[in-house]
Design a protein around this motif. Structure first.
Motif, short mmCIF file in Angstrom:
data_model
loop_
_atom_site.label_atom_id
_atom_site.label_comp_id
_atom_site.label_asym_id
_atom_site.label_seq_id
_atom_site.Cartn_x
_atom_site.Cartn_y
_atom_site.Cartn_z
N HIS A 1 0.84 -1.21 0.00
CA HIS A 1 0.00 0.00 0.00
C HIS A 1 0.87 1.26 0.00
CE1 HIS A 1 -3.46 2.42 2.07
NE2 HIS A 1 -3.25 2.80 0.83
N ALA A 2 1.91 1.25 0.82
CA ALA A 2 2.81 2.41 0.89
C ALA A 2 3.53 2.64 -0.44
CB ALA A 2 3.82 2.21 2.01
N LEU A 3 3.98 1.55 -1.08
CA LEU A 3 4.65 1.68 -2.38
C LEU A 3 3.68 2.19 -3.45
CD1 LEU A 3 6.84 -1.56 -2.52
CD2 LEU A 3 7.64 0.79 -2.23
N ALA A 4 2.45 1.71 -3.39
CA ALA A 4 1.45 2.16 -4.36
C ALA A 4 1.17 3.65 -4.19
CB ALA A 4 0.17 1.35 -4.20
N GLU A 5 1.10 4.10 -2.95
CA GLU A 5 0.90 5.53 -2.70
C GLU A 5 2.08 6.33 -3.26
OE1 GLU A 5 -1.54 7.19 -1.66
OE2 GLU A 5 -2.78 6.03 -0.28
N LYS A 6 3.29 5.80 -3.08
CA LYS A 6 4.50 6.50 -3.51
C LYS A 6 4.56 6.66 -5.03
CE LYS A 6 9.57 6.18 -3.26
NZ LYS A 6 10.71 5.38 -2.70
N TYR A 7 4.23 5.59 -5.77
CA TYR A 7 4.44 5.62 -7.21
C TYR A 7 3.16 5.89 -8.01
CZ TYR A 7 9.10 4.00 -6.18
OH TYR A 7 10.38 3.93 -5.69
N TYR A 8 2.06 5.26 -7.62
CA TYR A 8 0.81 5.48 -8.35
C TYR A 8 -0.01 6.62 -7.75
CZ TYR A 8 1.67 0.94 -10.57
OH TYR A 8 2.22 -0.10 -11.28
N GLY A 9 0.10 6.81 -6.44
CA GLY A 9 -0.73 7.81 -5.78
C GLY A 9 -0.47 9.23 -6.22
N ARG A 10 0.70 9.50 -6.77
CA ARG A 10 1.03 10.86 -7.19
C ARG A 10 0.52 11.18 -8.59
NH1 ARG A 10 7.55 9.71 -7.58
NH2 ARG A 10 7.52 8.42 -9.46
N LEU A 11 -0.03 10.18 -9.29
CA LEU A 11 -0.52 10.39 -10.65
C LEU A 11 -1.92 11.01 -10.61
CD1 LEU A 11 0.59 7.04 -12.32
CD2 LEU A 11 1.88 9.17 -12.05
N ALA A 12 -2.17 11.93 -11.50
CA ALA A 12 -3.45 12.64 -11.51
C ALA A 12 -4.56 11.77 -12.09
CB ALA A 12 -3.33 13.93 -12.31
N ARG A 13 -5.73 11.81 -11.46
CA ARG A 13 -6.89 11.13 -12.01
C ARG A 13 -7.37 11.89 -13.25
NH1 ARG A 13 -10.76 9.90 -8.09
NH2 ARG A 13 -12.31 9.63 -9.73
N LYS A 14 -8.15 11.24 -14.08
CA LYS A 14 -8.68 11.85 -15.29
C LYS A 14 -10.20 11.76 -15.31
CE LYS A 14 -4.71 10.68 -18.26
NZ LYS A 14 -4.30 9.93 -19.49
N THR A 15 -10.81 12.63 -16.08
CA THR A 15 -12.24 12.50 -16.36
C THR A 15 -12.38 11.47 -17.48
OG1 THR A 15 -12.65 14.80 -15.76
CG2 THR A 15 -14.32 13.70 -17.10
N LEU A 16 -12.96 10.34 -17.16
CA LEU A 16 -13.02 9.24 -18.10
C LEU A 16 -14.08 9.48 -19.16
CD1 LEU A 16 -12.68 6.27 -15.60
CD2 LEU A 16 -10.88 7.29 -17.02
N GLN A 17 -13.80 8.99 -20.34
CA GLN A 17 -14.74 9.09 -21.44
C GLN A 17 -16.01 8.32 -21.12
OE1 GLN A 17 -12.98 8.38 -25.28
NE2 GLN A 17 -14.88 7.60 -26.14
N VAL A 18 -17.16 8.91 -21.40
CA VAL A 18 -18.43 8.23 -21.15
C VAL A 18 -18.85 7.52 -22.42
CG1 VAL A 18 -20.86 8.54 -20.56
CG2 VAL A 18 -19.11 9.96 -19.45
N THR A 19 -19.10 6.22 -22.31
CA THR A 19 -19.54 5.44 -23.46
C THR A 19 -21.02 5.11 -23.33
OG1 THR A 19 -18.88 3.38 -22.38
CG2 THR A 19 -17.27 4.43 -23.83
N ARG A 20 -21.70 5.08 -24.44
CA ARG A 20 -23.12 4.75 -24.43
C ARG A 20 -23.30 3.24 -24.48
NH1 ARG A 20 -25.64 9.28 -28.63
NH2 ARG A 20 -24.82 11.11 -27.51
N PRO A 21 -24.29 2.73 -23.78
CA PRO A 21 -24.51 1.28 -23.82
C PRO A 21 -24.94 0.83 -25.21
CG PRO A 21 -26.33 2.40 -22.73
CD PRO A 21 -25.27 3.43 -22.94
N GLN A 22 -24.42 -0.31 -25.64
CA GLN A 22 -24.82 -0.90 -26.91
C GLN A 22 -25.43 -2.27 -26.60
OE1 GLN A 22 -21.99 -0.08 -30.29
NE2 GLN A 22 -20.61 0.45 -28.61
N THR A 23 -26.72 -2.27 -26.40
CA THR A 23 -27.42 -3.46 -25.96
C THR A 23 -27.75 -4.36 -27.14
OG1 THR A 23 -28.40 -2.20 -24.15
CG2 THR A 23 -29.43 -4.30 -24.70
N GLU A 24 -27.43 -5.62 -27.01
CA GLU A 24 -27.73 -6.58 -28.06
C GLU A 24 -29.22 -6.86 -28.10
OE1 GLU A 24 -26.95 -9.11 -31.22
OE2 GLU A 24 -25.63 -7.65 -30.23
#
Length: 454
Positions: free
Chosen positions: A223-246
């Motif tokens: 957990h501490a290593l993840a905070e050190k290396y991944y925790g400093r990366l900025a989150r993004k606004t994820l692309q919204v996809t529309r459902p494609q229902t079969e």
């Protein structure tokens, strides 16, 4: 998915199940930037599996750019702001580890297997390319040719993959599962480095990723290593996809593929339920057991009757994998023996399911099959990497790693009546797609390119 395990495993499965359930549970953390971290301690060997799973795969692509998820997977090894092309792999190899990646319809994952003291170094490398990938136009031009050659050799020049590609394109009209993971050739030919850049910018973010670490580790230290290396990366606004229902299927769909091959082949694909809720989706667990009744061990029903006893087929099988982000299929397949047609084998395969629908299965057979099936589930965990795979698949398809043991409980609880019931309800004409391979002379088959020979 076939559940073939050694007889020794089945004999010990029910004995070992309590031990598997009592094993140290995985621990879960969520970083402030939204990245989930799941750690499973297993100290049997001083090794670690480190995996990053992005919840994005070929099902998130759009027409015109199919294959871009897989192409970007290739490009992730082509350098960052601080690493030259190929240097990522060289550094992992210098640490004594091995690494690779894979793309599916539902997710894209990157992994390293390493001696435990080297975990921090591979974590730093992986975090670097999550945020600092360099997508060079010249490197892209070289790599897209590699991907196109991969498509030619692994699909275009291979009979059975061509059958499955055509079958998926027919079974699904609207859902993007109709597209191949590698992409359609015309889309690869027109793809640009900007398509790969857009994919990376839209989807490769800590809040769209799950880090899975299994092996000889301490969860708090990870957990501490993840905070050190991944925790400093900025989150993004994820692309919204529309459902494609079969849309609902309303009748049998048939297709034929002509390709160089030794033998004819037929596959029957029935629409089946996806696992969404482990507690409520009892039909899913019953269908898992039905697949094992048909093809779960060497002497299962399909092989015992159609291959060994009646000698009407050279090979037969059944497959059902319910864990996915989208709709799934229950497959019956086989290659007929000389004197049997694919049409006849199609009827024979369906007849074996119909026999279960009419007569059911005995308690003795059910117990034997469930023992084999559960043994296969348990012994996947004998591998550090296998545990990480199981956790990653669950987490990226909308389930939880906490459901893993509960699935085994639900499989054990399946009754003969439930198996008979799903055999009666899910194998109707209106949900069926049939794909048939008509062999052409093998002389028409092209040899593999030198770059792909092993």
């Amino acid at each position: 998915m076939k559940f073939r395990v050694a007889t020794m495993l089945s004999a010990w499965a029910l004995v070992l199940l309590p031990l598997a359930v009592q094993a140290e549970p995985a621990q879960e953390f969520v970083l402030q930037n939204g990245m989930k971290v799941v750690v499973k301690e297993d100290r049997r060997a001083p090794t670690v599996a480190h995996m990053v799973w992005y919840k994005v795969g070929s099902m998130d692509e759009t027409n015109g750019t199919t294959g871009v998820a897989h192409v970007l997977e290739h490009m992730m090894f082509k350098g960052t702001k601080t690493l030259k092309p190929g240097e990522f792999s060289q550094r992992v190899a210098a640490l004594g580890g091995r690494e690779n990646a894979f793309t599916s319809k539902d997710y894209t994952a990157y992994y390293q297997q390493i001696e435990k003291s080297k975990l921090e170094k591979v974590m730093a490398l992986e975090a670097d390319r999550m945020a600092n990938l360099v997508l060079d136009k010249e490197e892209f031009a070289k790599e897209i040719r590699v991907v196109m050659e991969e498509r030619r050799w692994r699909t275009d020049d291979q009979a059975i993959p061509r059958v499955y590609e055509a079958m998926n394109a027919s079974a699904f009209f609207a859902h993007p599962y109709r597209h191949p993971i590698v992409g359609w050739m015309s889309d690869l030919q027109s793809m640009t480095v900007d398509d790969a850049k857009a994919w990376y910018q839209h989807w490769y973010a800590p809040n769209n990723a799950t880090l899975v670490v299994t092996g000889d580790v301490d969860a708090k230290a990870v957990h501490a290593l993840a905070e050190k290396y991944y925790g400093r990366l900025a989150r993004k606004t994820l692309q919204v996809t529309r459902p494609q229902t079969e849309p609902p299927q309303t009748g049998i769909r048939r297709l034929t593929v002509h390709a160089p091959a030794e033998n004819p082949y037929v596959v029957l694909a029935f629409k089946a339920p996806t696992l969404r809720n482990v507690e409520r989706d009892d039909d899913v667990h019953a269908l898992d057991v039905l697949a094992a009744v048909l093809d779960g061990y060497d002497n299962a029903r399909l092989n015992a009757k159609l291959v060994r006893t009646d000698k009407l087929a050279n090979s037969v099988g059944a497959g059902y994998s319910s864990i996915a982000r989208g709709p799934v299929l229950f497959l019956l397949d086989g290659s007929p023996s000389r004197g049997t047609t694919t049409e006849q084998l199609e009827g024979l395969l369906r007849a074996e399911v119909e026999r279960i629908a009419k007569e059911g299965v005995s308690e003795e057979e059910l117990k034997r099959v469930k023992t084999q099936l559960i043994a296969g589930q348990i012994y996947k965990r004998d591998s550090i990497f296998g545990q990480a795979m199981e956790i990653g698949v669950m987490e990226t398809t909308g389930l939880s790693h906490r459901d893993i043991d509960r699935i085994i409980d639900k499989l054990r609880a399946v009754t003969a009546q439930q198996v008979q019931s799903v055999a009666q309800r899910y194998f109707k004409d209106e949900s069926l797609t049939v794909a048939t391979l008509v062999p052409l002379p093998l002389s028409e088959k092209k040899p593999p390119p030198a770059s792909l020979r092993h």
